[in-house]
Design a protein around this motif. Structure first.
Motif, PDB file in Angstrom:
ATOM      1  N   ALA A   6       0.718  -0.994   0.050  1.00 56.52           N
ATOM      2  CA  ALA A   6      -0.133   0.054   0.009  1.00 56.52           C
ATOM      3  C   ALA A   6       0.896   1.224  -0.077  1.00 56.52           C
ATOM      4  N   VAL A   7       1.011   1.948  -1.134  1.00 55.84           N
ATOM      5  CA  VAL A   7       1.966   2.973  -1.226  1.00 55.84           C
ATOM      6  C   VAL A   7       1.346   4.405  -1.156  1.00 55.84           C
ATOM      7  N   HIS A   8       0.008   4.592  -1.210  1.00 57.07           N
ATOM      8  CA  HIS A   8      -0.547   5.738  -0.845  1.00 57.07           C
ATOM      9  C   HIS A   8      -1.731   5.689  -0.083  1.00 57.07           C
ATOM     10  N   TYR A   9      -2.044   6.479   1.143  1.00 53.64           N
ATOM     11  CA  TYR A   9      -2.925   6.502   2.028  1.00 53.64           C
ATOM     12  C   TYR A   9      -3.918   7.818   2.110  1.00 53.64           C
ATOM     13  N   GLY A  10      -5.098   7.691   2.256  1.00 54.10           N
ATOM     14  CA  GLY A  10      -5.936   8.715   2.675  1.00 54.10           C
ATOM     15  C   GLY A  10      -7.124   8.487   3.354  1.00 54.10           C
ATOM     16  N   LYS A  11      -7.658   9.502   4.044  1.00 53.39           N
ATOM     17  CA  LYS A  11      -9.080   9.174   4.522  1.00 53.39           C
ATOM     18  C   LYS A  11     -10.315   9.575   3.343  1.00 53.39           C
ATOM     19  N   VAL A  12     -11.219   8.532   3.527  1.00 52.99           N
ATOM     20  CA  VAL A  12     -12.168   8.624   2.484  1.00 52.99           C
ATOM     21  C   VAL A  12     -13.546   8.748   3.302  1.00 52.99           C
ATOM     22  N   GLU A  13     -14.207  10.061   2.991  1.00 55.64           N
ATOM     23  CA  GLU A  13     -15.312  10.534   3.853  1.00 55.64           C
ATOM     24  C   GLU A  13     -16.438  10.612   2.642  1.00 55.64           C
ATOM     25  N   VAL A  14     -17.201   9.442   2.484  1.00 53.09           N
ATOM     26  CA  VAL A  14     -18.312   9.266   1.773  1.00 53.09           C
ATOM     27  C   VAL A  14     -19.495   9.690   2.590  1.00 53.09           C
ATOM     28  N   ILE A  15     -19.517   9.236   3.676  1.00 53.59           N
ATOM     29  CA  ILE A  15     -20.512   9.634   4.652  1.00 53.59           C
ATOM     30  C   ILE A  15     -19.886  10.714   5.574  1.00 53.59           C
ATOM     31  N   PRO A  16     -20.721  12.017   5.547  1.00 52.84           N
ATOM     32  CA  PRO A  16     -20.166  13.008   6.462  1.00 52.84           C
ATOM     33  C   PRO A  16     -20.003  12.420   7.921  1.00 52.84           C
ATOM     34  N   GLY A  17     -18.987  12.815   8.336  1.00 58.37           N
ATOM     35  CA  GLY A  17     -18.383  12.541   9.857  1.00 58.37           C
ATOM     36  C   GLY A  17     -17.689  11.120   9.811  1.00 58.37           C
ATOM     37  N   ILE A  18     -17.807  10.315   9.013  1.00 57.88           N
ATOM     38  CA  ILE A  18     -17.208   8.892   8.941  1.00 57.88           C
ATOM     39  C   ILE A  18     -15.947   8.845   8.043  1.00 57.88           C
ATOM     40  N   ALA A  19     -14.960   8.849   8.492  1.00 54.78           N
ATOM     41  CA  ALA A  19     -13.499   9.108   7.808  1.00 54.78           C
ATOM     42  C   ALA A  19     -13.085   7.508   7.784  1.00 54.78           C
ATOM     43  N   CYS A  20     -13.002   6.925   6.397  1.00 49.87           N
ATOM     44  CA  CYS A  20     -12.297   5.457   6.297  1.00 49.87           C
ATOM     45  C   CYS A  20     -10.947   5.454   5.788  1.00 49.87           C
ATOM     46  N   ASP A  21     -10.224   4.526   6.436  1.00 47.04           N
ATOM     47  CA  ASP A  21      -8.952   4.399   5.777  1.00 47.04           C
ATOM     48  C   ASP A  21      -8.999   3.833   4.356  1.00 47.04           C
ATOM     49  N   GLY A  22      -8.217   4.692   3.157  1.00 45.56           N
ATOM     50  CA  GLY A  22      -8.360   4.416   2.005  1.00 45.56           C
ATOM     51  C   GLY A  22      -6.856   4.212   1.705  1.00 45.56           C
ATOM     52  N   TYR A  23      -6.497   3.271   0.691  1.00 44.45           N
ATOM     53  CA  TYR A  23      -5.297   3.083   0.037  1.00 44.45           C
ATOM     54  C   TYR A  23      -5.167   2.856  -1.297  1.00 44.45           C
ATOM     55  N   VAL A  24      -3.952   3.163  -1.864  1.00 45.21           N
ATOM     56  CA  VAL A  24      -3.751   2.822  -3.306  1.00 45.21           C
ATOM     57  C   VAL A  24      -2.613   1.856  -3.435  1.00 45.21           C
ATOM     58  N   LEU A  25      -2.910   0.600  -3.996  1.00 49.38           N
ATOM     59  CA  LEU A  25      -1.563  -0.350  -3.946  1.00 49.38           C
ATOM     60  C   LEU A  25      -0.456   0.020  -5.074  1.00 49.38           C
ATOM     61  N   ASP A  26       0.574  -0.709  -5.175  1.00 45.30           N
ATOM     62  CA  ASP A  26       1.587  -0.488  -6.042  1.00 45.30           C
ATOM     63  C   ASP A  26       1.039  -0.963  -7.297  1.00 45.30           C
ATOM     64  N   ASP A  27       0.060  -1.645  -7.402  1.00 45.05           N
ATOM     65  CA  ASP A  27      -0.462  -1.808  -8.915  1.00 45.05           C
ATOM     66  C   ASP A  27      -1.607  -1.095  -9.323  1.00 45.05           C
ATOM     67  N   SER A  28      -1.763   0.182  -8.533  1.00 43.72           N
ATOM     68  CA  SER A  28      -2.786   1.116  -8.789  1.00 43.72           C
ATOM     69  C   SER A  28      -4.347   0.778  -8.342  1.00 43.72           C
ATOM     70  N   VAL A  29      -4.310  -0.370  -7.779  1.00 42.66           N
ATOM     71  CA  VAL A  29      -5.682  -0.724  -7.367  1.00 42.66           C
ATOM     72  C   VAL A  29      -5.867  -0.054  -6.033  1.00 42.66           C
ATOM     73  N   ALA A 154     -20.817  12.889  -3.134  1.00 42.62           N
ATOM     74  CA  ALA A 154     -21.355  11.667  -2.354  1.00 42.62           C
ATOM     75  C   ALA A 154     -21.593  12.205  -1.114  1.00 42.62           C
ATOM     76  N   GLN A 155     -21.104  13.036  -0.483  1.00 44.56           N
ATOM     77  CA  GLN A 155     -21.739  13.463   0.867  1.00 44.56           C
ATOM     78  C   GLN A 155     -23.200  14.348   0.862  1.00 44.56           C
ATOM     79  N   LYS A 156     -22.940  15.069  -0.248  1.00 47.85           N
ATOM     80  CA  LYS A 156     -24.118  15.826  -0.596  1.00 47.85           C
ATOM     81  C   LYS A 156     -25.254  14.999  -0.719  1.00 47.85           C
ATOM     82  N   HIS A 157     -25.193  14.033  -1.433  1.00 48.92           N
ATOM     83  CA  HIS A 157     -26.480  12.881  -1.869  1.00 48.92           C
ATOM     84  C   HIS A 157     -26.736  12.246  -0.461  1.00 48.92           C
TER      85      HIS A 157
END
Length: 270
Positions: A6-29, A154-157
């Motif tokens: 997992a080479v990239h990391y970020g917080k994904v917040e699709v639902i307001p107030g709920i931050a989920c751990d997201g990653y991009v792997l070395d094969d871009s997945v 997404a949060q708006k919807h």
């Protein structure tokens, strides 16, 4: 087989107030951690653990495509900004997450979830509708050359439940869109004992706002203390109850999902 990283990391917040751990792997997945998926779907992480070895759960079995099984990968986190750098974590790709959302939505729409699973189905149904709306809106804007933020869209919807409640007659006694118990019981047409019971059962998810004395007096109450509730929590209450208003809101939010579910599973579970 080479172990992915997992080479990239970020917080994904699709639902307001709920931050989920997201990653991009070395094969871009693009993937989410198991904890991130649990937070996104509103489930206990242990449930996801059990499903990996005991798939599918009985409640989802009628809706699972033949031969599909839940797949996860163990990856090493090398992203420097991740709190889990240097550790191995379990991840779920977007296809697996989409399947879980779809299966729970179909089970929910066909009333096949147990009582303690219904909140998962509700979350997945709203997620499904909001993500579809967000994808369409972003695709249109990008095609027209207008930059779009998928998370904000997404949060708006996802929070459309707030506007639906206001359109359906919800009134808040406290400035700043804060409802008191009377506002909620009047809106949902339920006794306060029913509301109190729901709040007690879901106290881990719904956080009351302690109102100041001056605020209580300003709304004409003589109570010594009183709680208020933000509209997001009122939405959780409304969607979590099978009151007449609650059912109407669910139909407005994802009635089309229910119809689709019945069409797709016709003859499959009869």
């Amino acid at each position: 087989m080479t172990e992915r990283k997992a080479v990239h990391y970020g917080k994904v917040e699709v639902i307001p107030g709920i931050a989920c751990d997201g990653y991009v792997l070395d094969d871009s997945v693009a993937v989410m951690s198991e904890r991130g998926v649990a937070d996104l779907l509103g489930v206990n992480q242990m449930l996801l653990n059990r499903m990996k070895t005991n798939w599918p759960p009985k409640s989802l079995e009628p809706f699972v495509n033949g031969g599909w099984s839940m797949k996860t990968n163990s990856v090493e986190v090398v992203a420097k900004n991740s709190p889990y750098q240097g550790r191995k974590i379990v991840t779920y790709d977007s296809s697996t997450i989409e399947h879980l959302i779809r299966f729970y939505t179909l089970a929910f729409a066909n009333r096949k979830l147990r009582k303690n699973q219904q909140h998962i189905g509700e979350r997945c149904a709203i997620l499904s509708a909001s993500l579809i709306n967000a994808a369409i809106e972003v695709a249109i804007k990008e095609a027209c050359g207008i930059p779009a933020n998928i998370q904000e869209t997404a949060q708006k919807h996802y929070t459309d439940i707030v506007e639906l409640m206001k359109e359906s007659g919800l009134k808040c006694s406290v400035d700043g869109d804060i409802a008191i118990k009377t506002d909620i019981t009047d809106f949902l047409e339920i006794p306060q004992s029913t509301l109190n019971s729901f709040l007690s059962k879901h106290r881990s998810k719904i956080e009351p706002i302690k109102l100041e004395r001056a605020t209580i007096l300003a709304i004409g109450s003589k109570a010594g203390r009183m709680n208020g509730y933000c509209l997001k929590d009122v939405g959780t209450i409304a969607l979590g109850m099978d009151s007449v208003i609650g059912i109407e809101l669910k139909e407005k939010m994802f009635g089309s999902v229910s119809s689709l579910a019945k069409f797709e599973t016709k003859g499959e579970i009869e």
